[in-house]
Design a protein around this motif. Structure first.
Motif, PDB file in Angstrom:
ATOM      1  N   TRP A  13      56.303  20.357  74.138  1.00 26.90           N
ATOM      2  CA  TRP A  13      55.905  21.530  73.382  1.00 26.90           C
ATOM      3  C   TRP A  13      56.655  22.787  73.811  1.00 26.90           C
ATOM      4  N   ARG A  16      56.301  25.072  70.924  1.00 24.06           N
ATOM      5  CA  ARG A  16      55.006  25.125  70.254  1.00 24.06           C
ATOM      6  C   ARG A  16      54.655  26.543  69.810  1.00 24.06           C
ATOM      7  N   ARG A  17      55.215  27.548  70.488  1.00 22.84           N
ATOM      8  CA  ARG A  17      54.964  28.926  70.070  1.00 22.84           C
ATOM      9  C   ARG A  17      55.526  29.183  68.673  1.00 22.84           C
ATOM     10  N   ALA A  19      55.702  26.990  66.238  1.00 25.66           N
ATOM     11  CA  ALA A  19      54.740  26.415  65.306  1.00 25.66           C
ATOM     12  C   ALA A  19      53.527  27.313  65.162  1.00 25.66           C
ATOM     13  N   ILE A  80      56.026  21.214  64.124  1.00 30.31           N
ATOM     14  CA  ILE A  80      55.009  20.291  64.636  1.00 30.31           C
ATOM     15  C   ILE A  80      55.556  18.863  64.671  1.00 30.31           C
ATOM     16  N   GLN A  83      58.161  18.406  67.410  1.00 35.43           N
ATOM     17  CA  GLN A  83      57.611  18.421  68.754  1.00 35.43           C
ATOM     18  C   GLN A  83      56.793  17.183  69.075  1.00 35.43           C
ATOM     19  N   ALA A 166      46.688  17.299  71.731  1.00 34.11           N
ATOM     20  CA  ALA A 166      47.476  18.497  71.463  1.00 34.11           C
ATOM     21  C   ALA A 166      46.590  19.718  71.242  1.00 34.11           C
ATOM     22  N   SER A 204      46.628  27.385  64.914  1.00 36.71           N
ATOM     23  CA  SER A 204      47.820  28.074  65.396  1.00 36.71           C
ATOM     24  C   SER A 204      47.496  29.007  66.555  1.00 36.71           C
ATOM     25  N   ILE A 207      46.901  26.852  69.586  1.00 35.63           N
ATOM     26  CA  ILE A 207      48.184  26.379  70.116  1.00 35.63           C
ATOM     27  C   ILE A 207      48.887  27.492  70.889  1.00 35.63           C
ATOM     28  N   ARG A 211      47.625  25.513  76.613  1.00 34.36           N
ATOM     29  CA  ARG A 211      48.682  24.563  76.944  1.00 34.36           C
ATOM     30  C   ARG A 211      48.111  23.158  76.882  1.00 34.36           C
TER      31      ARG A 211
END
Length: 220
Positions: A13, A16-17, A19, A80, A83, A166, A204, A207, A211
């Motif tokens: 991830w 992931r930021r 996303a 997404i 990842q 996740a 979101s 996320i 973590r």
């Protein structure tokens, strides 16, 4: 080495930021667009709508937000899926991607149809039958078909999120409830359509501020 379900750990991830930000942009824009549309269409015979320029302006403004919401949603899907990588479940990945793209396509078609109707209203002398057909077909496309695809998308994301850790379990469970409401009630109770962008917005934000767990044997 014992077999176990794949776990989505921090190393998967790194982006992931991205996303999260895309999901937040999508959620905010689509919430604003749907809310403005629902307000503008809350009262409604054709004559009153033709006479009320403010309501038509509100709908035009809401339609201008849709392409940007769609771009953000497409980015959200892409990041997404990228990842998930090696822990991706092919079945749920196919459903996730397919339902997301179908929802987006129907959202755009509905926006195009509504834009055409606004142009007709601006010119005046609209055929009531044409207006009724356009409004009915657009509402059916969005309320019935697009929202059912949104429900399937929510189900697949919740399932993958639950299996890979996740997102927190409560977020996934809430996603199942949102999907159930969209499947059963979105066509009749149109304000429930706001649940989908609101849930994407919630996912979101989660996320962005949390973590994923790092477990022994999965840090690679």
């Amino acid at each position: 080495m014992s077999a176990q379900s794949p776990v989505l750990t921090a190393r998967f991830w790194r982006n992931r930021r991205s996303a999260a930000i895309a999901g937040i942009v999508f959620g905010v824009l689509l919430l604003a667009s749907l809310t403005m549309t629902r307000i503008a269409l809350s009262e409604g015979n054709l004559q009153s709508f033709e006479a009320d320029a403010q309501r038509r302006t509100l709908i035009r403004l809401s339609l201008h937000l849709v392409p940007f919401a769609g771009i953000a949603f497409l980015w959200f899907i892409g990041v997404i899926r990228d990842q998930l990588g090696s822990v991706e479940d092919r079945l749920f990945s196919t459903v996730f991607l397919g339902s997301g793209l179908l929802f987006l396509a129907m959202l755009f078609v509905g926006a195009v149809t509504t834009t055409s109707m606004m142009e007709m209203l601006a010119e005046g002398n609209v055929n009531p039958d044409v207006y009724a057909f356009g409004r009915s077909s657009t509402q059916t496309l969005i309320s019935v078909y697009a929202m059912r695809m949104a429900a399937v998308f929510t189900l697949s994301v919740s399932t993958v999120g639950l299996r890979t850790a996740a997102v927190p379990r409560w977020v996934a469970v809430l996603g199942y409830l949102v999907a159930l409401v969209l499947l059963l009630a979105a066509g009749e109770h149109r304000w429930t359509q706001l649940l989908f962008p609101a849930w994407v917005l919630l996912v979101s934000v989660v996320i962005l501020v949390t973590r994923p767990p790092i477990r022994a044997g999965n840090t690679g």
